[in-house]
Design an enzyme around this catalytic site. Sequence first.
Site, PDB file in Angstrom:
ATOM      1  N   LYS A   1      -6.804  -5.126  -2.955  1.00  0.00           N
ATOM      2  CA  LYS A   1      -7.551  -5.575  -1.776  1.00  0.00           C
ATOM      3  C   LYS A   1      -8.502  -4.483  -1.291  1.00  0.00           C
ATOM      4  O   LYS A   1      -8.358  -3.326  -1.661  1.00  0.00           O
ATOM      5  CB  LYS A   1      -6.574  -5.972  -0.672  1.00  0.00           C
ATOM      6  CG  LYS A   1      -5.724  -4.805  -0.211  1.00  0.00           C
ATOM      7  CD  LYS A   1      -4.589  -5.285   0.636  1.00  0.00           C
ATOM      8  CE  LYS A   1      -3.822  -4.148   1.239  1.00  0.00           C
ATOM      9  NZ  LYS A   1      -4.631  -3.176   1.984  1.00  0.00           N
TER      10      LYS A   1
ATOM     11  N   CYS B   1      -2.071  -2.508   7.603  1.00  0.00           N
ATOM     12  CA  CYS B   1      -1.940  -3.407   6.457  1.00  0.00           C
ATOM     13  C   CYS B   1      -0.607  -4.156   6.434  1.00  0.00           C
ATOM     14  O   CYS B   1      -0.569  -5.315   6.028  1.00  0.00           O
ATOM     15  CB  CYS B   1      -2.196  -2.631   5.166  1.00  0.00           C
ATOM     16  SG  CYS B   1      -3.915  -2.048   5.115  1.00  0.00           S
TER      17      CYS B   1
ATOM     18  N   ASP C   1       0.786  -1.253   0.000  1.00  0.00           N
ATOM     19  CA  ASP C   1       0.000   0.000   0.000  1.00  0.00           C
ATOM     20  C   ASP C   1       0.816   1.302   0.000  1.00  0.00           C
ATOM     21  O   ASP C   1       0.430   2.265   0.692  1.00  0.00           O
ATOM     22  CB  ASP C   1      -0.945   0.036   1.214  1.00  0.00           C
ATOM     23  CG  ASP C   1      -1.956  -1.090   1.228  1.00  0.00           C
ATOM     24  OD1 ASP C   1      -1.811  -2.021   0.418  1.00  0.00           O
ATOM     25  OD2 ASP C   1      -2.882  -1.050   2.046  1.00  0.00           O
TER      26      ASP C   1
END
Length: 180
Positions: free
Chosen positions: A86, A127, A8
């Site tokens: 995701k 994450c 991310d």
Amino acid sequence: MKALFIVDLQNDFCPWGALPTPKGDVIIPVLNKIMDKFDLVLASKDWHPEDSIHFQKWPKHCVQNTKGADFPDGLNTEKIKKVFLKGTGNKDDGYSAFEATNENLAEFLRKNNVDELYVTGLTAEYCVKQTVLDSLKNGFKTFVIKDGVEGIYQNEGDVENAFKEMEQAGAILITSNDLK
Ligand SMILES: [Zn+2]
């Protein structure tokens, strides 16, 4: 085979983004520098629909096909072989890259004979941590490159606690200088 995994690293999690880390961009040069040391470089993206119950918990961020969901300028994206998406459903937090919906990450790693996963990216507390815990659960030898990870720091000590939790679960904490 060892793979570098970038979680991310997207505009919205950088200091200029919608859900910023105070200094997430400091990891960009670190990652650019170490990419060559890996056989395979992979990444995940938070990839939310316009409407998601996830946005009841968080400011709206990383909406599919927006600038906020892009990799930041300055990241060398040429070496990234595959991006795992995701949080793609509207009831889906998708903290872990192992919850990607475009491709099954665990299967992809096994198919490509990856046995060591070196995790970096944003954010340490959410994450990155969930991806590391899932990587361990799936039986991969999992390293966390500490200077390749940054956090949100909602509370003091959050990032250090996240590192501790990953280590207690079996992850090996290293820095980019430890890489051969
Ligand atoms: Zn999200």
